[in-house]
Scaffold this motif. Structure first.
Motif, PDB file in Angstrom:
ATOM      1  N   ARG A 171       0.812  -1.215   0.000  1.00 38.08           N
ATOM      2  CA  ARG A 171       0.000   0.000   0.000  1.00 38.08           C
ATOM      3  C   ARG A 171       0.848   1.270   0.000  1.00 38.08           C
ATOM      4  N   TYR A 172       1.876   1.280   0.852  1.00 39.09           N
ATOM      5  CA  TYR A 172       2.659   2.515   1.046  1.00 39.09           C
ATOM      6  C   TYR A 172       4.013   2.517   0.341  1.00 39.09           C
ATOM      7  N   GLY A 173       4.464   1.334  -0.041  1.00 36.38           N
ATOM      8  CA  GLY A 173       5.792   1.245  -0.651  1.00 36.38           C
ATOM      9  C   GLY A 173       6.879   1.008   0.376  1.00 36.38           C
ATOM     10  N   TYR A 174       6.529   1.127   1.646  1.00 35.17           N
ATOM     11  CA  TYR A 174       7.470   0.902   2.739  1.00 35.17           C
ATOM     12  C   TYR A 174       6.670   0.698   4.025  1.00 35.17           C
ATOM     13  N   GLU A 216      11.997   3.056   4.449  1.00 38.89           N
ATOM     14  CA  GLU A 216      11.868   4.399   3.882  1.00 38.89           C
ATOM     15  C   GLU A 216      11.144   4.299   2.544  1.00 38.89           C
ATOM     16  N   PRO A 217      10.486   5.369   2.143  1.00 40.11           N
ATOM     17  CA  PRO A 217       9.791   5.335   0.853  1.00 40.11           C
ATOM     18  C   PRO A 217      10.782   5.058  -0.277  1.00 40.11           C
ATOM     19  N   PRO A 218      10.421   4.184  -1.205  1.00 36.82           N
ATOM     20  CA  PRO A 218      11.322   3.893  -2.331  1.00 36.82           C
ATOM     21  C   PRO A 218      11.224   4.959  -3.405  1.00 36.82           C
ATOM     22  N   GLY A 219      12.126   4.858  -4.383  1.00 40.04           N
ATOM     23  CA  GLY A 219      12.043   5.717  -5.553  1.00 40.04           C
ATOM     24  C   GLY A 219      10.830   5.332  -6.399  1.00 40.04           C
ATOM     25  N   ARG A 220      10.585   6.103  -7.457  1.00 38.58           N
ATOM     26  CA  ARG A 220       9.420   5.817  -8.295  1.00 38.58           C
ATOM     27  C   ARG A 220       9.580   4.501  -9.062  1.00 38.58           C
ATOM     28  N   HIS A 221      10.822   4.091  -9.287  1.00 37.22           N
ATOM     29  CA  HIS A 221      11.087   2.839 -10.009  1.00 37.22           C
ATOM     30  C   HIS A 221      12.042   1.991  -9.172  1.00 37.22           C
ATOM     31  N   ILE A 222      11.713   0.714  -9.052  1.00 38.13           N
ATOM     32  CA  ILE A 222      12.533  -0.176  -8.224  1.00 38.13           C
ATOM     33  C   ILE A 222      13.233  -1.200  -9.112  1.00 38.13           C
ATOM     34  N   ILE A 223      14.549  -1.216  -9.020  1.00 35.05           N
ATOM     35  CA  ILE A 223      15.358  -2.169  -9.776  1.00 35.05           C
ATOM     36  C   ILE A 223      15.924  -3.182  -8.786  1.00 35.05           C
ATOM     37  N   LYS A 224      15.588  -4.464  -9.013  1.00 29.74           N
ATOM     38  CA  LYS A 224      16.109  -5.525  -8.155  1.00 29.74           C
ATOM     39  C   LYS A 224      17.077  -6.371  -8.972  1.00 29.74           C
ATOM     40  N   VAL A 225      18.243  -6.603  -8.418  1.00 26.94           N
ATOM     41  CA  VAL A 225      19.280  -7.343  -9.128  1.00 26.94           C
ATOM     42  C   VAL A 225      19.574  -8.642  -8.386  1.00 26.94           C
ATOM     43  N   GLY A 254      14.978  10.720  -6.527  1.00 27.63           N
ATOM     44  CA  GLY A 254      13.840   9.881  -6.155  1.00 27.63           C
ATOM     45  C   GLY A 254      13.332   9.006  -7.287  1.00 27.63           C
ATOM     46  N   MET A 255      14.125   8.900  -8.346  1.00 23.96           N
ATOM     47  CA  MET A 255      13.671   8.155  -9.526  1.00 23.96           C
ATOM     48  C   MET A 255      13.841   6.640  -9.365  1.00 23.96           C
ATOM     49  N   PHE A 256      15.009   6.208  -8.835  1.00 26.10           N
ATOM     50  CA  PHE A 256      15.299   4.772  -8.784  1.00 26.10           C
ATOM     51  C   PHE A 256      15.734   4.334  -7.389  1.00 26.10           C
ATOM     52  N   THR A 257      15.245   3.169  -6.994  1.00 24.11           N
ATOM     53  CA  THR A 257      15.761   2.483  -5.810  1.00 24.11           C
ATOM     54  C   THR A 257      16.390   1.190  -6.300  1.00 24.11           C
ATOM     55  N   LEU A 258      17.570   0.883  -5.789  1.00 22.26           N
ATOM     56  CA  LEU A 258      18.276  -0.334  -6.192  1.00 22.26           C
ATOM     57  C   LEU A 258      18.253  -1.331  -5.034  1.00 22.26           C
ATOM     58  N   GLU A 259      17.774  -2.529  -5.310  1.00 22.87           N
ATOM     59  CA  GLU A 259      17.702  -3.558  -4.273  1.00 22.87           C
ATOM     60  C   GLU A 259      18.328  -4.847  -4.788  1.00 22.87           C
ATOM     61  N   LYS A 297      10.433   8.508 -20.554  1.00 23.74           N
ATOM     62  CA  LYS A 297       9.019   8.664 -20.151  1.00 23.74           C
ATOM     63  C   LYS A 297       8.896   9.716 -19.070  1.00 23.74           C
ATOM     64  N   GLY A 298       9.900   9.738 -18.152  1.00 19.57           N
ATOM     65  CA  GLY A 298       9.891  10.734 -17.069  1.00 19.57           C
ATOM     66  C   GLY A 298       9.987  12.127 -17.606  1.00 19.57           C
ATOM     67  N   VAL A 299      10.826  12.320 -18.661  1.00 19.46           N
ATOM     68  CA  VAL A 299      11.006  13.643 -19.271  1.00 19.46           C
ATOM     69  C   VAL A 299       9.707  14.113 -19.915  1.00 19.46           C
ATOM     70  N   LYS A 300       8.927  13.141 -20.428  1.00 22.93           N
ATOM     71  CA  LYS A 300       7.662  13.518 -21.070  1.00 22.93           C
ATOM     72  C   LYS A 300       6.594  13.886 -20.042  1.00 22.93           C
ATOM     73  N   GLY A 301       6.960  13.805 -18.771  1.00 20.34           N
ATOM     74  CA  GLY A 301       6.018  14.247 -17.746  1.00 20.34           C
ATOM     75  C   GLY A 301       5.198  13.137 -17.140  1.00 20.34           C
ATOM     76  N   ASN A 302       5.427  11.939 -17.593  1.00 24.57           N
ATOM     77  CA  ASN A 302       4.716  10.791 -17.022  1.00 24.57           C
ATOM     78  C   ASN A 302       5.683  10.062 -16.109  1.00 24.57           C
ATOM     79  N   GLY A 303       5.783  10.473 -14.840  1.00 26.78           N
ATOM     80  CA  GLY A 303       6.771   9.966 -13.910  1.00 26.78           C
ATOM     81  C   GLY A 303       6.875   8.471 -13.823  1.00 26.78           C
ATOM     82  N   LYS A 304       5.867   7.739 -14.160  1.00 21.40           N
ATOM     83  CA  LYS A 304       5.948   6.293 -14.021  1.00 21.40           C
ATOM     84  C   LYS A 304       5.291   5.606 -15.179  1.00 21.40           C
TER      85      LYS A 304
END
Ligand code: FES
Length: 159
Positions: free
Chosen positions: A30-33, A66-75, A108-113, A152-159
């Protein structure tokens, strides 16, 4: 701060055996964190000590404090992926984003996990971006995915 609707979810699940982890997953979904007031609430609602609730939250790396970035990359950092260039991939992504595992870019764009095996070993190295699994995720492919997100972010659509 946990909202009122969340209490309904907690009440619905709290009588079930081992309810803590499923409730934490719902809260994070629900909250992302896991918001900080959750420890007090769940301690009271589930009749557990705060240390027990805190212990579970901090034991499982799935839970974020903590709140994650708008995009989450898991490796994936497990063996099959490492054998297929996973170490190079990890360093490439960390350098590209300028962050380490468990961190979020300043914008706040990317969180790396990190994660230990997606079950996609045959297509190693594996990466998940915003819930979508990518096999054979070599640096060029990751670059293309990140660039696509940024465009996509530059076009104003954050996600
Ligand atoms: S080892 Fe990476 S997906 Fe299994």
């Amino acid at each position: 701060m946990v909202e009122w609707g969340m209490y309904e979810e907690i009440n619905r699940l709290k009588s079930k055996k081992n309810a803590l982890i499923p409730i934490l997953h719902i809260i994070q979904e629900r909250y992302g964190y896991i918001p900080e007031n959750v420890v007090d609430i769940l301690s009271k609602e589930l009749n557990l000590s705060k240390a027990e609730v805190w212990g579970v939250i901090t034991f499982y790396s799935d839970f974020r404090l903590e709140p994650p970035g708008r995009h989450i990359i898991k490796v994936c950092r497990s063996e099959a992926c490492l054998a297929m260039g996973g170490q190079i991939l990890q360093e490439h992504i960390k350098n590209k984003l300028g962050i380490g595992f468990g961190q979020t870019t300043n914008d706040g764009m990317f969180t790396l996990e990190d994660i230990y095996c997606f079950g996609n070993c045959a297509c190693a190295p594996s990466v998940m971006v915003d819930g979508k699994l990518y096999g054979r995720a070599f640096p060029e492919r990751i670059d293309a995915i990140i660039e696509s997100i940024l465009r996509k972010g530059v076009k104003g659509n954050g996600k």
